[in-house]
Design a protein around this motif. Structure first.
Motif, PDB file in Angstrom:
ATOM      1  N   GLN A  87      59.681   6.162  63.761  1.00 13.61           N
ATOM      2  CA  GLN A  87      59.781   5.032  62.834  1.00 13.61           C
ATOM      3  C   GLN A  87      58.474   4.263  62.787  1.00 13.61           C
ATOM      4  O   GLN A  87      58.015   3.852  61.716  1.00 13.61           O
ATOM      5  N   GLY A  88      57.865   4.058  63.968  1.00 12.28           N
ATOM      6  CA  GLY A  88      56.588   3.338  64.026  1.00 12.28           C
ATOM      7  C   GLY A  88      55.523   4.021  63.188  1.00 12.28           C
ATOM      8  O   GLY A  88      54.845   3.393  62.382  1.00 12.28           O
ATOM      9  N   LEU A  89      55.445   5.344  63.325  1.00  5.90           N
ATOM     10  CA  LEU A  89      54.362   5.998  62.587  1.00  5.90           C
ATOM     11  C   LEU A  89      54.697   6.184  61.110  1.00  5.90           C
ATOM     12  O   LEU A  89      53.798   6.234  60.283  1.00  5.90           O
ATOM     13  N   ARG A  90      55.976   6.228  60.784  1.00  3.84           N
ATOM     14  CA  ARG A  90      56.355   6.262  59.369  1.00  3.84           C
ATOM     15  C   ARG A  90      55.935   4.971  58.659  1.00  3.84           C
ATOM     16  O   ARG A  90      55.465   4.984  57.524  1.00  3.84           O
ATOM     17  N   ASP A 324      53.403  -9.931  62.131  1.00  2.00           N
ATOM     18  CA  ASP A 324      53.406  -9.231  60.848  1.00  2.00           C
ATOM     19  C   ASP A 324      54.075  -7.852  60.996  1.00  2.00           C
ATOM     20  O   ASP A 324      54.916  -7.456  60.186  1.00  2.00           O
ATOM     21  N   PHE A 325      53.698  -7.157  62.057  1.00  2.12           N
ATOM     22  CA  PHE A 325      54.266  -5.834  62.329  1.00  2.12           C
ATOM     23  C   PHE A 325      55.773  -5.929  62.538  1.00  2.12           C
ATOM     24  O   PHE A 325      56.552  -5.153  61.967  1.00  2.12           O
ATOM     25  N   PHE A 376      39.434  -1.382  68.427  1.00  4.35           N
ATOM     26  CA  PHE A 376      40.419  -1.242  67.352  1.00  4.35           C
ATOM     27  C   PHE A 376      41.527  -2.252  67.592  1.00  4.35           C
ATOM     28  O   PHE A 376      42.095  -2.307  68.685  1.00  4.35           O
ATOM     29  N   HIS A 377      41.821  -3.075  66.574  1.00  3.10           N
ATOM     30  CA  HIS A 377      42.823  -4.118  66.776  1.00  3.10           C
ATOM     31  C   HIS A 377      44.214  -3.594  66.455  1.00  3.10           C
ATOM     32  O   HIS A 377      44.629  -3.575  65.318  1.00  3.10           O
ATOM     33  N   GLY A 378      44.916  -3.177  67.483  1.00  3.00           N
ATOM     34  CA  GLY A 378      46.263  -2.662  67.291  1.00  3.00           C
ATOM     35  C   GLY A 378      47.301  -3.697  67.676  1.00  3.00           C
ATOM     36  O   GLY A 378      46.973  -4.787  68.158  1.00  3.00           O
ATOM     37  N   VAL A 379      48.538  -3.356  67.415  1.00  5.88           N
ATOM     38  CA  VAL A 379      49.648  -4.229  67.791  1.00  5.88           C
ATOM     39  C   VAL A 379      49.731  -4.346  69.320  1.00  5.88           C
ATOM     40  O   VAL A 379      50.069  -5.373  69.871  1.00  5.88           O
TER      41      VAL A 379
END
Lengths: 414, 370
Positions: A87-90, A324-325, A376-379
């Motif tokens: 689901q996360g990558l979708r 936001d995520f 890299f700014h990730g969650v």
């Protein structure tokens, strides 16, 4: 008939696992708002008439969707892991495509189930890199399954990004293999440092000896904690599926530890917590990212209150990237994303960011681009890829308060 | 004529037979190798990596199913711990090749070429793995002789679980030869086979050649066993244990032997599985789920039918691989197919007969009708 009896019993098991898989499948489809265009059938998406570039197996000419493979445990005992990651990558793919994709080219996901089986993992990765000719592979959650798939991707020259395999060995398979999560030694160290800073000098360990993840984390924690001058008052084990932990907890109680480190999965941890409180063990419990599930508080109730665990990110972090995520994920799937969903999201986004920088989608070029990822700014924090192809990133410590994990501290890598 | 010359005459009659048997074995062996070379170079060059992978999986499955057939099909016993024997062979063989590769070549990378020092070590280790599994079969066989049916099934189930738990207790894997040399006794006993973390980075020597060769050897062995006096005695145990005993069949001995033959090939199959590209050994490989997969192939093919077990092994592997795209639905279809086959062919695909007996029968019946 002996045979018939056993066969019937076996068929029952198969049917049961199939049903489990189906419930997961339905949940996923029910939550997914947009079907259709998101995941074209692998065959239909195969662009014809394209020629391979260089020695790698990837296609890299002009038009047609960019194929990205995912292999995960969509059924089997760890089905929730694979489904959350998926689901996360979708979500990441949908966003990327909505924003125009890579110079107008859309990303298509080719996803196969590993059933939580190493042989199956090798088989589906073989299929992804050789028959579907994906540009990159994402997966697996379980380290042992990543270790089965990685040599195949490495040999075919296709970059692979594991969202959440924490065993250090995974990226040592070769220069095509990356990860976006922290590794076991780091997590063990984070927990050990945290316990030490809380003024705890004696810790008991209770781990699941049948789970690679649990056994690995227990070893790393012990190493780090002893190095910091702490003592391990006792080391007890349990097995997957155990219901009664009284014997182990009684033994632990006699050692009088200031904290109990339980690097297991949430269902066992919740049961252990309940039984520990019954036995009058009131010290806080400490664990790793395997605790990360809403089920922990559901089953454990008040017993897990005041316990701590390390995680990849926390839902109550006010940072706009994270909020936001969470909002988008909730809108699409109707649930709060767990750590694995966040890692799946980050893995896919990091890959796309690297694709945009890469000279081409050829395996070697894409690998160089992923390897060059910095800040890299990730969650799940700011990620840099180091020379071992591991992610250098912070971990958070959360405390269970009122049935919710609450942010306590961020531990940065050295 | 003196009695001495009569004996000589008898010996003279026996000797050519021995010679013929030796020649026969040689020809069969060469035929196996030729078939394996053919599969490796001709078929192997025509198919891609994915089909190759399916062929390897199917080959290993054939070895496992056909060997389990010796116990469950020929002798009529009921073993559901076959994966336990497979895991014994897999871990022993993988341990040998992995650590000897570290010692000899300084790395766990497989050597290239069809025949190299490394691949010979692999072939030897597969045989040692098979022998270790056969030893385990002997150990399990001996005390469980008095047991039949369900009770024996539970013993074998227990064996698989014991292997699984023992493997979980093994020490963490060592990743270089220096580390192995410097390891203390505590790190080496129990052997460093990775514990719950699994045993990884095993040199990848399993190729179409080795799989085809061992499949051929297994099939030849089983067919000859079935036609031998020993095999017929095994079949008699299946049909009626008491009657067989009354006829002078050494039931105890034969049951243990059946177990050992089956375990040996299971161990070899395990070794081939362990050295494949894209796999990792885990203690769960010894568990119930994998045993059941093998059992399904045997029952589906028809208990006692070698060609049935082999065909079912291929069918199950290929069907499962072709249904990858269906995702979670694959398991449903798989189970459904099994149920349907069991309803319409309760005795398995070929029953106790071999494929040609079944089809030969059909042919004859048609001829008669005509």
């Amino acid at each position: 008939m002996v045979t018939a009896k056993w066969l019937l019993c076996g068929l029952g098991l198969v049917a049961l696992s199939a049903m489990l898989g189906l419930t997961g499948c339905e949940k996923k489809e029910g939550g997914g708002a947009s079907a259709g265009g998101e995941r074209p059938a692998p065959k239909a998406a195969a662009p014809r008439g394209q020629t391979p570039v260089g020695e790698g197996n990837t296609y890299d000419t002009g038009s047609g969707p960019i194929k990205v493979g995912h292999f995960g445990s969509l059924t089997g005992p760890q089905a929730t892991f694979g489904q959350s990651t998926s689901q996360g990558l979708r979500l990441a793919i949908e966003e990327f495509n909505a924003a125009g994709g890579l110079n107008g080219r859309q990303v298509a996901l080719v996803e196969y189930d590993t059933k939580g089986d190493a042989r199956e993992a090798g088989l589906v990765v073989t299929r992804l890199v050789n028959s579907d000719k994906v540009s990159a592979v994402l997966g697996e959650v379980a380290s042992s399954l990543s270790l089965a798939g990685a040599p195949v991707a490495q040999q075919a020259g296709v970059p692979m990004v594991s969202p959440s395999s924490t065993n250090p060995r995974v990226t040592e398979v070769g220069d095509m293999i990356f990860r976006v999560c922290f590794i076991d030694p780091f997590q063990g160290q984070v927990c050990a440092t945290f316990a030490k800073e809380r003024g705890i000098s004696t810790v008991a360990i209770l781990y699941d000896q049948s789970q690679a993840y649990s056994a690995g984390l227990a070893t790393e924690f012990e190493r780090a904690f002893v190095k910091l001058g702490g003592t391990i008052s006792g080391k007890q084990t349990y097995n997957e599926g155990d219901q009664d932990f009284t014997a182990q907890l009684t033994a632990i109680r006699s050692g009088n530890p200031g904290m109990i480190f339980i690097p297991g999965y949430y269902t066992d941890v919740a049961n252990i917590a309940i039984q520990a409180r019954k036995l009058g063990v009131t010290v806080p419990l400490l664990g790793g990212d395997g605790w990360d599930s809403s089920k922990l508080a559901e089953i454990g109730g008040t017993a897990v209150e005041g316990s701590f665990y390390s995680n990849h990110y926390t839902v109550d972090d006010p940072s706009p990237v994270i909020q936001d995520f969470i909002r988008k994920y909730r809108a699409k799937f109707g649930q709060v994303p767990d750590g694995l969903a966040a890692l799946g999201y980050d893995a896919a986004r990091l890959l796309f960011e690297a694709m945009a920088r890469a000279r081409s989608l050829h395996g070697g070029h894409l690998r160089d681009a992923i390897a060059a990822t910095r800040e890299f700014h990730g969650v799940t924090g700011t990620i840099s890829i180091n020379d071992k192809r591991d992610a250098v990133k912070p971990a958070v410590i959360v405390e269970m308060k009122g049935g919710q994990p609450r942010y306590v501290a961020t531990v940065n890598p050295e | 004529m003196s009695p001495v010359s009569k004996l000589d005459e008898q010996a003279a009659l026996v000797m050519p037979d021995r010679g013929r048997a030796a020649l026969n074995a040689l020809v069969t062996g060469l035929a196996c190798i030729a078939a394996a070379l053919l599969v490796h170079f001709v078929v192997g060059s025509m198919v891609g990596p994915f089909v190759t992978r399916i062929m390897l999986d199917a080959g290993v499955m054939i070895i496992l199913a056909v060997s389990l057939n010796i116990v469950n099909g020929f002798t009529g016993q009921f073993s559901i711990g076959h994966a336990g024997f497979m895991a014994v062979g897999a871990y022993v063989a993988a341990g040998i090749t992995y650590y000897s590769s570290l010692a000899l070549f300084g790395s766990y990378q497989a050597q290239t070429g069809l025949i190299s020092v490394g691949s010979l070590i692999f072939a030897a280790s597969a045989l040692v793995g098979g022998l270790a599994a056969a030893g385990a079969g002997w150990v399990v066989g001996l005390p469980s002789l008095r047991l039949r049916g369900d009770y024996l099934a539970i013993v074998t189930l227990g064996f698989g679980e014991i292997v699984r738990v023992l493997l979980q207790q093994s020490n963490p894997q060592l990743f270089s030869w220096d580390e192995t040399r410097a390891a203390s006794l505590k790190e080496l006993v129990p052997p460093p086979l990775g514990g719950a973390q699994g045993f990884q980075s095993i040199p990848t020597y399993t190729s179409l050649f080795w799989v085809a060769l061992f499949v051929a050897i297994t099939l030849v062995f089983c067919f000859r066993l079935k036609r031998s006096s020993e095999g017929r005695a095994m079949l008699s145990i299946r049909e009626d244990e008491i009657a067989a005993q009354a006829m002078g069949v050494n039931i105890t001995n034969l049951k243990v032997r059946a177990f050992m033959f089956a375990s040996f090939f299971a161990g070899v199959g395990g070794a081939l599985y362990a050295h494949q590209l894209g796999t990792a050994l885990r203690p769960t490989d010894a568990g119930f789920a994998r045993s059941f997969e093998i059992l399904i192939a045997v029952v589906l093919g028809g208990l006692g039918s070698i060609s049935g077990a082999a065909l079912a092994a291929v069918l199950l592997t290929v069907a499962s691989a072709l249904m990858i795209e269906l995702g979670p639905w694959r398991m449903v279809l798989y189970a459904l197919a099994l149920i349907l086959i069991m309803i319409f062919r309760p005795g398995g695909l070929f029953g106790v007969k071999e494929a040609w007996e079944v089809f030969g029968g059909l042919w004859r019946r048609k001829a008669v009708a005509r």
